[in-house]
Design an enzyme around this catalytic site. Structure first.
Site, PDB file in Angstrom:
ATOM      1  N   ASP A   5       1.886 -10.220   1.237  1.00 30.44           N
ATOM      2  CA  ASP A   5       1.744  -8.827   1.643  1.00 30.44           C
ATOM      3  C   ASP A   5       2.798  -8.497   2.697  1.00 30.44           C
ATOM      4  O   ASP A   5       3.584  -9.358   3.105  1.00 30.44           O
ATOM      5  CB  ASP A   5       0.329  -8.608   2.206  1.00 30.44           C
ATOM      6  CG  ASP A   5      -0.092  -7.144   2.249  1.00 30.44           C
ATOM      7  OD1 ASP A   5       0.718  -6.267   1.874  1.00 30.44           O
ATOM      8  OD2 ASP A   5      -1.229  -6.863   2.663  1.00 30.44           O
ATOM      9  N   ASP A  25      -0.408   4.448   0.982  1.00 30.79           N
ATOM     10  CA  ASP A  25      -0.854   5.483   1.925  1.00 30.79           C
ATOM     11  C   ASP A  25      -0.031   5.389   3.207  1.00 30.79           C
ATOM     12  O   ASP A  25       0.604   4.368   3.498  1.00 30.79           O
ATOM     13  CB  ASP A  25      -2.341   5.333   2.235  1.00 30.79           C
ATOM     14  CG  ASP A  25      -2.665   4.008   2.922  1.00 30.79           C
ATOM     15  OD1 ASP A  25      -2.294   2.958   2.371  1.00 30.79           O
ATOM     16  OD2 ASP A  25      -3.279   4.022   4.005  1.00 30.79           O
ATOM     17  N   HIS A  85       4.880   3.987  12.242  1.00 27.42           N
ATOM     18  CA  HIS A  85       3.874   4.938  12.745  1.00 27.42           C
ATOM     19  C   HIS A  85       4.478   5.906  13.773  1.00 27.42           C
ATOM     20  O   HIS A  85       3.735   6.662  14.407  1.00 27.42           O
ATOM     21  CB  HIS A  85       2.661   4.227  13.368  1.00 27.42           C
ATOM     22  CG  HIS A  85       1.856   3.443  12.399  1.00 27.42           C
ATOM     23  ND1 HIS A  85       0.613   2.949  12.703  1.00 27.42           N
ATOM     24  CD2 HIS A  85       2.090   3.048  11.125  1.00 27.42           C
ATOM     25  CE1 HIS A  85       0.118   2.286  11.663  1.00 27.42           C
ATOM     26  NE2 HIS A  85       1.017   2.337  10.693  1.00 27.42           N
ATOM     27  N   HIS A 115       0.848  -1.203   0.000  1.00 27.60           N
ATOM     28  CA  HIS A 115       0.000   0.000   0.000  1.00 27.60           C
ATOM     29  C   HIS A 115       0.875   1.242   0.000  1.00 27.60           C
ATOM     30  O   HIS A 115       2.004   1.219   0.496  1.00 27.60           O
ATOM     31  CB  HIS A 115      -0.956   0.007   1.202  1.00 27.60           C
ATOM     32  CG  HIS A 115      -0.287   0.127   2.543  1.00 27.60           C
ATOM     33  ND1 HIS A 115      -0.057   1.343   3.160  1.00 27.60           N
ATOM     34  CD2 HIS A 115       0.193  -0.816   3.396  1.00 27.60           C
ATOM     35  CE1 HIS A 115       0.521   1.139   4.337  1.00 27.60           C
ATOM     36  NE2 HIS A 115       0.690  -0.156   4.498  1.00 27.60           N
ATOM     37  N   GLU A 131      -4.859   1.450   3.335  1.00 22.50           N
ATOM     38  CA  GLU A 131      -4.642   0.323   4.250  1.00 22.50           C
ATOM     39  C   GLU A 131      -4.642   0.777   5.700  1.00 22.50           C
ATOM     40  O   GLU A 131      -5.128   0.063   6.590  1.00 22.50           O
ATOM     41  CB  GLU A 131      -3.312  -0.365   3.914  1.00 22.50           C
ATOM     42  CG  GLU A 131      -3.052  -1.659   4.673  1.00 22.50           C
ATOM     43  CD  GLU A 131      -2.371  -1.472   6.015  1.00 22.50           C
ATOM     44  OE1 GLU A 131      -2.316  -2.428   6.803  1.00 22.50           O
ATOM     45  OE2 GLU A 131      -1.894  -0.344   6.284  1.00 22.50           O
ATOM     46  N   GLU A 132      -4.101   1.971   5.953  1.00 21.55           N
ATOM     47  CA  GLU A 132      -4.019   2.464   7.325  1.00 21.55           C
ATOM     48  C   GLU A 132      -5.396   2.773   7.915  1.00 21.55           C
ATOM     49  O   GLU A 132      -5.519   2.996   9.118  1.00 21.55           O
ATOM     50  CB  GLU A 132      -3.130   3.716   7.397  1.00 21.55           C
ATOM     51  CG  GLU A 132      -1.705   3.518   6.896  1.00 21.55           C
ATOM     52  CD  GLU A 132      -0.894   2.571   7.778  1.00 21.55           C
ATOM     53  OE1 GLU A 132      -1.435   2.097   8.800  1.00 21.55           O
ATOM     54  OE2 GLU A 132       0.268   2.307   7.442  1.00 21.55           O
TER      55      GLU A 132
END
Length: 441
Positions: free
Chosen positions: A173, A82, A414, A80, A146-147
């Site tokens: 993934d 994002d 994160h 992903h 995805e987040e």
């Protein structure tokens, strides 16, 4: 490795796009996502020339690479592009600078998950330049939210595959990585492969109270009722239990141990009470033993001297295999508090993929080639990925990021100061290129 220098520059550029996702599309700056897609078109001309590109729900990207034997079920590689929001303070370099120093690239998304996307595309571009054709069909799928549970991206891409009757032998993934094995009691590194995910769900609990002046309060205000509920939930956590997947992980570890430790881990059902006590001491392994509840948000009150009419809180619940949305909701209600419950995001745990099939053997073989010192170890992912959306269109789902991550690096996902080392970028390029080059025919 000439493609490494290209990959450094392309990952640096990829990070410079602040592709921050939100639960509502109208809250996202989708022009930035479009600009990122234009960048990919420029950076990977061979991919766009030789692979068929399909855009799903405006920003979900699917690439189809025809293989030599189209009767075989295809493989799916996914990532992903994002990222989560950023607090600007505390970064050694601006979070969307993609700054390159002598040994790493800094910025939001370097670890999660633009590095995977770039490494996949770099590997395909390199193989195409050689004139390589994979032994079987390959698809690439890149989600853009995805987040925020992936409902606009991966979920819609999965629906596209369903609608076109495309079914995969395997989907790979992001997920586990190569880490220090000391956390699971062995001396060598472990390459942890997520075979399943806990269900990632969020609930809002609302509590009613009496309005009025704070000088004449009732026995329990709305806020007090909410506090009592939170205290009750946190004081009565779910019981620990060993799921079949955690038992499989323990049996794999037994081969690396000796004496009583090897004997116990090779017989997890017999020694379950002891093993649960040991696993519960580590926060990472403890989360594999039960459904967890984390209260993350609260809203109540407008002034210090006004009784609140309502108080609400949000809990993120990671549901263990064997539990479900229904059983967890019933458990909350069984505690005897008066509240209304709203399911903000409801996902049940995924099923566990097999460790016996051809796809898993190919994955572990590739891991041994790139990380020969590591033990490939199946495990339960306590976090979430886009992979869960593809479960219905794939025989097997695996979650693995081909990078050696220290404890410090793992905490940067994160977090402030996220970076990816050049060594890890090179490992990712080697992994995906080998994975694609040697796909089982």
């Amino acid at each position: 490795m000439p493609e490494l220098e290209r990959a450094k520059d392309n990952l640096s550029k990829a990070v410079s796009f602040p592709t921050i996702s939100h639960y509502q599309l109208e809250d996202m700056d989708l022009k930035v996502f479009s600009a990122f897609e234009d960048f990919l078109l420029e950076a990977y001309p061979l991919v766009h020339e030789h692979l068929t590109k399909t855009i799903v729900n405006d920003h979900g990207l699917v690439f189809f690479w025809p293989g030599q034997e189209q009767a075989l079920k295809p493989y799916l590689l996914t990532a992903h592009y994002d990222v989560v929001p950023v607090l600007e303070e505390g970064w050694p370099h601006p979070p969307f600078s993609g700054f390159q120093d002598q040994d790493k690239i800094w910025g939001r998304g370097t670890l999660d998950d633009k590095s995977s996307l770039i490494a996949i595309l770099e590997s395909v571009e390199t193989l195409l330049a050689e004139g390589f054709t994979p032994p079987r069909d390959v698809y690439l799928a890149f989600g853009f939210d995805e987040e925020c549970n992936g409902y606009h991206g991966a979920a819609q891409i999965a629906q596209y595959f369903k609608d076109h009757n495309i079914h995969f032998a395997c989907v790979l993934d992001e997920g586990g990585a190569v880490t220090d094995g000391s956390s699971v009691g062995i001396s060598r590194p472990v390459a942890v492969i997520g075979l399943a995910e806990k269900g990632n769900s969020s609930f809002r609990f609302s509590f009613k109270g009496e309005e009025g002046h704070s000088s004449t309060p009732p026995a329990h205000t709305a806020l007090g009722k909410m506090a009592a509920f939170i205290h009750d939930v946190e004081s009565h956590p779910q019981a620990y239990r060993l799921t079949p997947l955690v038992e499989e992980m323990l049996k794999s570890l037994a081969t690396e141990m000796s004496g009583p430790a090897s004997f116990a881990t090779s017989r997890p059902q017999l020694f379950a009470p002891l093993l649960k006590k040991i696993l519960a001491k580590n926060p990472q392994t403890q989360a594999m033993l039960r459904t967890t509840v984390a209260f993350t948000m609260a809203d109540c009150g407008q002034a210090p001297n006004v009784l609140p009419l309502e108080a609400s809180c949000v809990a993120n619940v990671r549901i263990l295999q064997g539990d479900s949305l229904d059983t967890i909701c019933e458990w909350f209600k069984s505690l005897g508090h008066d509240f209304s419950l709203e399911v903000l995001a409801g996902e049940n745990p995924t099923k566990a993929s097999s460790v016996d099939g051809q796809a898993y053997q190919h994955l572990t073989s590739t891991i041994r080639q790139v990380f020969p010192e590591a033990l490939a170890l199946p495990y339960l992912m306590t976090g979430g990925t886009d992979c869960r959306h593809y479960e219905a269109v794939s025989e097997a789902s695996y979650r693995f990021m081909p990078a050696y991550l220290t404890g410090t690096e793992l905490k940067l996902m994160h977090g402030t100061g996220e970076f990816l080392s050049y060594d890890n970028l090179e490992n990712m390029l080697k992994f995906y290129e080998s994975f694609l080059r040697h796909l089982p025919a």
